[in-house]
Motif scaffolding. Structure first.
Motif, PDB file in Angstrom:
ATOM      1  N   TYR A 266       0.840  -1.191   0.000  1.00  0.00           N
ATOM      2  CA  TYR A 266       0.000   0.000   0.000  1.00  0.00           C
ATOM      3  C   TYR A 266       0.877   1.244   0.000  1.00  0.00           C
TER       4      TYR A 266
ATOM      5  N   ALA B 112      -4.591   7.638  -6.143  1.00  0.00           N
ATOM      6  CA  ALA B 112      -5.006   7.905  -4.763  1.00  0.00           C
ATOM      7  C   ALA B 112      -5.195   9.403  -4.530  1.00  0.00           C
TER       8      ALA B 112
ATOM      9  N   THR C 275      -2.892   4.005   2.339  1.00  0.00           N
ATOM     10  CA  THR C 275      -4.070   3.710   1.525  1.00  0.00           C
ATOM     11  C   THR C 275      -4.638   2.313   1.789  1.00  0.00           C
TER      12      THR C 275
END
Length: 319
Positions: free
Chosen positions: A122, A164, A224
């Motif tokens: 992540y 993101a 994330t």
């Protein structure tokens, strides 16, 4: 046939790539890393090369870094130069899919041969230690006031950190097409820009920023992931009221035009490499989650990821 004649014939076949790799004592592999040194693909490729040697299936591994266009430049070079070469490998991942979706390069992954997904990771967002902003809320508040004033630094356009950032903007009610995203060809360039204060906020895999976070040179403000990462005391975006979860994964492809036997031999080599001590140490050192998936299953996964990322990018206003 005399033994020496037989051995010479076998050596000639091996040199020409006619023998499957499993019939060779150990391969001399070449690894395309479609990014500049210092980033996640570079780290992954070199860790895999070391693991292949540690497992005894590769006698040597050479590396070629070719950064740019979310890996499309390296992909093009790999496709054009290695057709039918059973000793050629290329590192790739989610970032490359995003880059292909946004950049629409003249080459595609369908021109290479999928072998295996290796890891999952992540993204973490960080601020320079001297930044007047202290939290993700500060960043979002600034984004709402003036989207262009927040410079997001990360990998190539279409990377998971780019996606993101667009998702964060959308969650904040900001037009995602107005975010000021600064792409870099490699993790080293992005890190230098963050430390130098040339971008407001940076994003990448935790392993790339770990040393700087632990030394206090960077401040980690959000990851994330769906839940906090083990051993890493960084809040998720979700727990900060930002409903954004997106993962990064990395894998490896072979050249186009190789035989089914060559593909199987390469997959077998990679599986052996992931069971080596060197690979276990790389997973631990970099905070990677093992996510091995091979062959047809991996090929289907890539197709599914293409569709999923495209949907996310459309929804986030990126395309």
């Amino acid at each position: 046939m005399r033994r020496d004649t037989f051995l010479k014939a076998m050596a000639a076949l091996a040199a020409g790539g006619a023998l499957p790799l499993s019939a060779q004592a150990a391969a001399n592999l070449k690894m395309m890393i479609p990014a500049n040194p210092g980033g996640g693909w570079d780290t992954t490729g070199r860790a895999l090369g070391k693991a292949l040697q540690d497992a005894g299936v590769a006698s040597s591994v050479s590396y070629d870094n070719k950064g740019g266009a979310a890996g499309a430049l390296g992909l093009a070079q790999f496709v054009n130069a290695n057709k039918g070469d059973g000793n050629a490998l290329m590192v790739m991942g989610a970032v490359m899919l995003g880059g292909i979706i946004t950049g629409k390069p003249p080459v595609s992954l369908s021109q290479a041969t999928p072998l295996a997904r290796l890891t999952s990771e992540y993204n973490v967002f960080v601020l320079p230690a001297e930044s007047p902003l202290k939290t993700m809320k500060d960043v979002v508040d600034q984004l709402k006031k003036d989207p262009g004033s927040v410079k997001w630094g990360g990998g190539s356009r279409g990377s998971t950190e780019h996606i993101a950032a667009a998702m964060i903007a959308r969650e904040a009610g900001v037009d995602a097409s107005k975010i000021n995203y600064v792409p870099f060809r490699g993790g080293g360039e992005a890190t230098a820009a963050i430390l130098g204060g040339n971008v407001t906020i940076g994003g990448s895999g935790y392993s790339e920023f770990q040393a700087y976070i632990e030394s206090g040179k960077m401040r980690a403000i959000g990851v994330t992931s769906d839940a906090r990462l083990k051993g890493i005391n960084v809040p998720t975006l979700k727990e900060q009221g930002i409903n954004v979860v997106i993962g990064n994964w990395r894998g490896v492809y072979a050249a186009a035009g190789i035989t089914p036997e060559q593909r199987k031999a390469l997959i077998d080599m990679i599986v052996k490499a992931t069971k080596s001590k060197a690979w276990a140490e790389a997973l631990e050192r970099n905070g990677w989650t093992p996510a091995l998936q091979t062959g047809a299953e991996f090929e289907s996964f890539v197709d599914s990821e293409f569709a999923s990322l495209r949907a996310i990018m459309v929804k986030s206003g990126m395309i």
